[in-house]
Enzyme design. Sequence first.
Site, PDB file in Angstrom:
ATOM      1  N   GLU A 174       0.841  -1.194   0.000  1.00 36.77           N
ATOM      2  CA  GLU A 174       0.000   0.000   0.000  1.00 36.77           C
ATOM      3  C   GLU A 174       0.876   1.244   0.000  1.00 36.77           C
ATOM      4  OE1 GLU A 174      -4.197  -0.904   2.239  1.00 36.77           O
ATOM      5  OE2 GLU A 174      -2.575  -0.118   3.466  1.00 36.77           O
ATOM      6  N   CYS A 175       0.620   2.158  -0.907  1.00 34.12           N
ATOM      7  CA  CYS A 175       1.280   3.460  -0.962  1.00 34.12           C
ATOM      8  C   CYS A 175       2.794   3.296  -0.938  1.00 34.12           C
ATOM      9  CB  CYS A 175       0.774   4.366   0.156  1.00 34.12           C
ATOM     10  SG  CYS A 175       1.039   6.130  -0.185  1.00 34.12           S
ATOM     11  N   GLY A 176       3.474   3.563   0.180  1.00 34.76           N
ATOM     12  CA  GLY A 176       4.913   3.377   0.227  1.00 34.76           C
ATOM     13  C   GLY A 176       5.319   1.961  -0.094  1.00 34.76           C
TER      14      GLY A 176
END
Length: 460
Positions: free
Chosen positions: A350-352
């Site tokens: 997720e994201c990073g």
Amino acid sequence: MTARGIIVGAPRSGSGKTSVTIGLLRALKRRGFSVRGAKSGPDYIDPAFHEAATGLPGVNLDSWAMPPALLDGLVAGATIGADIVVIESAMGLFDGIVSPDGRSGSAADLARRFGLPVLLVLDVSGQSQTAAAVAKGFAVYDPGVRIAGVVLNRVGSERHRRLAGAAIEAIGLPVVGCVMRDPSMTLPERHLGLVQASEHADLDAHIDGLADVMERSLDIDAVAGMAEAVDAIATEENPPVSRSLSTGSEERKGRSYQSTVALPPPGQRIALAKDAAFTFLYPHLIAAWRAAGAEIVAFSPLADEAPDDGCDVCWLPGGYPELHAGKLAAAANFREGMGRFAAQKPVHGECGGFMVLGEALEDADGVTHRMLGLLGHSTSFARRKMNLGYRQATLLADCPIGQEGDVVRGHEFHYASLTDAGQDASLAEIADGQGVALGAFGGRRGLVSGTFFHAIAGAT
């Protein structure tokens, strides 16, 4: 005894409500209250500060992303073992998306649903009697939201306090505190909000300092007296998320979390990346997974650790990989272990975490670092562009956040840009919080999936 609750709100972000909330939480604890903090909306940083101030895990309460039954269970769980629950508003008290059904994502939704009074923090710098007009507007704007008292913040002098305070009390609202201007109260910030609690130098001393200010500046007993019984209902199908559930330390009494109110655990044993580069995972998800019997097996990519081969799934949460890109690129054991794991079992980022799954990451200085290459995209933090807002994802394939066709609600907040989309299949079709289609999103290849989107709950 039924726990009591109060919401700390403000007209806007930057009014000082976070410092007031953290100091108030510690001050209440000093008085012998068992107190728990909560954060309205999707902010994943502030709950860690609340936990540091109280010793009890914080929680997010998001009326848009969470089904009403999940909200009820989370609020009921927050009351377990607590005398007072203090909910910090995100942004302004009434700020959210347009929603006719009490699911705007605002703290005002929580005030209505759970019958909670609001302590209004007003930054009165640059004004005096005009603060009463602002307070009056808050008092009458929504009959379902009751302003119980006002805290004047960033007051410049005793005369300033008298002018603003008298005008507010003249309209019938009690002023229960006056906080003078004090730059030392400011918490350090980064591009996604506050610097994380785990990174803050001498955090406990800073929180004690905030509590000292609140004890000098607020009538703590009056604030505690304003809190009212929390009106929250939990059922066997939607059980409370308590402190014990979030630590896995108490018998669960046969209750289990349903996929209709939380994301089901993606596996029985979950390898979870956890260090300064990977920190953003919502507390209620960890609590729900543990409550359902899952085991969380943490590992540190920055320490060049690989996921445990005995786990069923690997999860790379969001965080700040752009600050540690060189170290991640040099972590050979992490790279090899991730490749070995992904060849046999699901991996989700997720994201990073999504950024690290890609081919390359360009840091803020323009230096490009090799990432895991388990997906084909590349990202850049040098070419900054803010992406912010609620997201509703319809999954195009099975993955750790759900099954093909499932609809999952969550949030996107990052400054990284996608410089090369790669050739992987899309993970989901995405819409914003009001249902406006944003197109295909994320990537999937084999057993690997990822997206900039932070999942919060199933959309039911």
